[in-house]
Scaffold this active site. Structure first.
Site, mmCIF file in Angstrom:
data_model
loop_
_atom_site.group_PDB
_atom_site.id
_atom_site.type_symbol
_atom_site.label_atom_id
_atom_site.label_comp_id
_atom_site.label_asym_id
_atom_site.label_seq_id
_atom_site.Cartn_x
_atom_site.Cartn_y
_atom_site.Cartn_z
ATOM 1 N N CYS A 1 0.822 -3.450 -9.798
ATOM 2 C CA CYS A 1 2.178 -3.301 -10.356
ATOM 3 C C CYS A 1 2.827 -4.678 -10.304
ATOM 4 C CB CYS A 1 2.982 -2.268 -9.575
ATOM 5 S SG CYS A 1 2.178 -0.651 -9.430
ATOM 6 N N ALA A 2 2.382 -5.579 -11.156
ATOM 7 C CA ALA A 2 2.597 -7.009 -10.940
ATOM 8 C C ALA A 2 3.942 -7.549 -11.377
ATOM 9 C CB ALA A 2 1.485 -7.799 -11.652
ATOM 10 N N GLY B 1 5.818 -10.774 -11.338
ATOM 11 C CA GLY B 1 4.709 -11.679 -11.083
ATOM 12 C C GLY B 1 4.775 -12.528 -9.834
ATOM 13 N N LYS C 1 4.391 -12.076 -6.634
ATOM 14 C CA LYS C 1 3.302 -11.941 -5.660
ATOM 15 C C LYS C 1 1.993 -12.479 -6.227
ATOM 16 C CE LYS C 1 5.431 -7.927 -3.432
ATOM 17 N NZ LYS C 1 6.518 -7.776 -4.440
ATOM 18 N N ASP D 1 1.780 -2.860 -4.768
ATOM 19 C CA ASP D 1 3.217 -2.903 -4.482
ATOM 20 C C ASP D 1 3.889 -1.908 -5.422
ATOM 21 O OD1 ASP D 1 5.469 -4.282 -3.053
ATOM 22 O OD2 ASP D 1 6.066 -4.705 -5.109
ATOM 23 N N CYS E 1 9.531 -2.076 -1.289
ATOM 24 C CA CYS E 1 10.790 -2.683 -0.865
ATOM 25 C C CYS E 1 11.773 -1.588 -0.462
ATOM 26 C CB CYS E 1 11.378 -3.596 -1.938
ATOM 27 S SG CYS E 1 11.699 -2.804 -3.526
#
EC number: 2.1.1.176
Length: 427
Positions: A253-254, A257, A259, A321, A373
């Site tokens: 789940c980029a 970007g 990470k 994530d 988060c």
């Protein structure tokens, strides 16, 4: 030309109808072409009203005698916010500009009412009206947070910790950046940034995470790709994956970007990072960021994280994530504070499905990081613990002496709330 107050009011109305705060404000500022000073004031008003909305509505309710249109309600929120929280704005100016804004936004018939309410509040000393009710009601008004979120925090953490978490949701968050090791090092970057009035307040994690003062984003160093902006807890999630140069890595789940960019630095831009996201449009943010940072090992793909695609093959490392309730980043996305209970209901099932799908891509002895988060156990350790119970081919992968997962609570003047866990494929 529209004033900064009108731009803020119109953007707030769009958020009220379902828009995302950052995207809505960015679009409004781009269209309005305000001066730097006016844009900064507009931004302060916009986010200030969002994070204090329930407190402001509590004040407005004490003075309103008739139902208010959505537009008049937003104008009053802006005006009460200035009277309560912006000492730099003279009180008479806040009242006068509120009346002027009422007329400018086509609500002239309400201008007398707006004037009367603001002047009454002024005569009463601009004090918060008394709050009736239990601890939930008091926390809702004191920290401007919806009942569903307050109740979940109270149930999970108790009143003292819930109050600390809510206190951290108010105000401007610290600014953290990630040094791009493909182009520079911390000392060289800081020498460049200091020429523009920016300085490091702290060096964290592996030394490439810097807490900054000033405005580094509007510098040549940012344009040249020497760093990107990212909270230090988010950086920590990427660091926990520990990819080696030459690794094959999947970021499920980029977008946007950040990470993936940390991973590329750790890998020295050698190997392969496949950055996937269900939103094809948001993948353009990953591509643009990688280009600015000079990263060549990232490829993007529109891919639903709940759907397994065998043709992608296996990976040494997988970053998962997942979408979440976002209760760790309330100060960055204040609209989350006002979501109702329905917004939380289906998340654990979705998160579990994404984790289960992501694990299919992991090689034997490969490692997966599951992170969010949010700070709710139902979206964090319970999801991962269930996965481990139902999938014996996977085991916890400690990153401390014993801990394989950690929850970082949001701090005043510190990092965001975040959950990080690691598992390894053993069969």
């Amino acid at each position: 030309m529209k004033s900064s107050r009108q731009v803020a009011a119109e953007a707030l109305l769009r958020v009220e109808r379902g828009g995302y705060s950052q995207l809505t404000l960015d679009a409004a500022l781009t269209k309005a072409r305000l001066s730097v000073r006016d844009a900064a004031f507009c931004t302060a008003l916009f986010y200030g009203v969002l994070e204090r909305r329930l407190t402001l509505d509590h004040c407005i309710a004490a003075y309103a005698r008739h139902p208010l249109s959505d537009t008049v309600a937003q104008i009053l929120r802006l005006s009460f916010y200035q009277l309560l929280y912006l000492d730099a704005v003279p009180r008479h100016a806040a009242v006068d500009e509120g009346v002027n804004l009422t007329r400018a936004m086509g609500q002239a018939r309400a201008s007398g009412m707006v004037n009367g309410m603001l002047r009454s509040f002024l005569r009463d000393g601009c004090r918060l009206p008394p709050v009736e009710g239990d601890a939930t009601a008091h926390l809702m008004i004191e920290y401007s947070c919806g009942e569903a979120v307050v109740r979940r925090l109270l149930e999970t953490y108790g009143e003292e910790s819930a109050r600390e978490i809510l206190a951290a949701s108010i105000g401007r968050p610290p600014l953290y950046i990630r040094v791009n090791p493909l182009k520079t090092d911390p000392d060289t970057l800081l020498s460049h940034l200091e020429k523009h009035g920016c300085a490091a307040k702290a060096r964290l994690l592996d030394g490439n995470c810097l807490e900054m003062s000033g405005d580094p984003v509007h510098t040549v160093s940012h344009k040249l790709g020497y760093f990107h902006v990212q909270d230090y807890c988010s950086q920590q999630a990427a660091l926990a994956l520990e990819p080696a140069p030459g690794s094959r890595v999947l970021d499920c789940c980029a977008a946007p970007g950040s990470k993936s960019f940390v991973l590329a630095g750790l890998m020295e831009d050698r190997g392969e990072i496949l950055a996937c996201d269900a939103s094809a449009g948001r993948l353009s943010l990953v591509e643009a960021g990688a280009k600015r940072l000079g990263i060549s090992c990232i490829a993007v793909r529109a891919q639903d994280g709940t759907v397994y695609e065998p043709s992608l093959g296996l990976f040494d490392r997988v970053l998962c994530d997942v979408p979440c309730s976002g209760l760790g980043v309330l100060r960055r996305k204040p609209e989350i504070k006002y979501r109702d209970e329905e917004a939380f209901g289906g998340l654990p099932a979705l998160q579990y499905k994404i984790l289960e799908t992501a694990a299919n891509y992991l090689k034997r002895d490969g490692m997966l990081v599951y992170s969010t988060c949010t700070i709710l156990p139902g979206e964090n350790e319970r999801v991962v613990s269930r996965f481990l119970r139902e999938h014996p081919a996977f085991a916890p992968a400690p990153f401390g002496e014993d801990d394989w997962h950690s929850t970082h609570l949001p701090e005043i003047g510190g990092g965001d709330g975040f959950f990080i866990s690691r598992i390894r494929r053993v069969e």
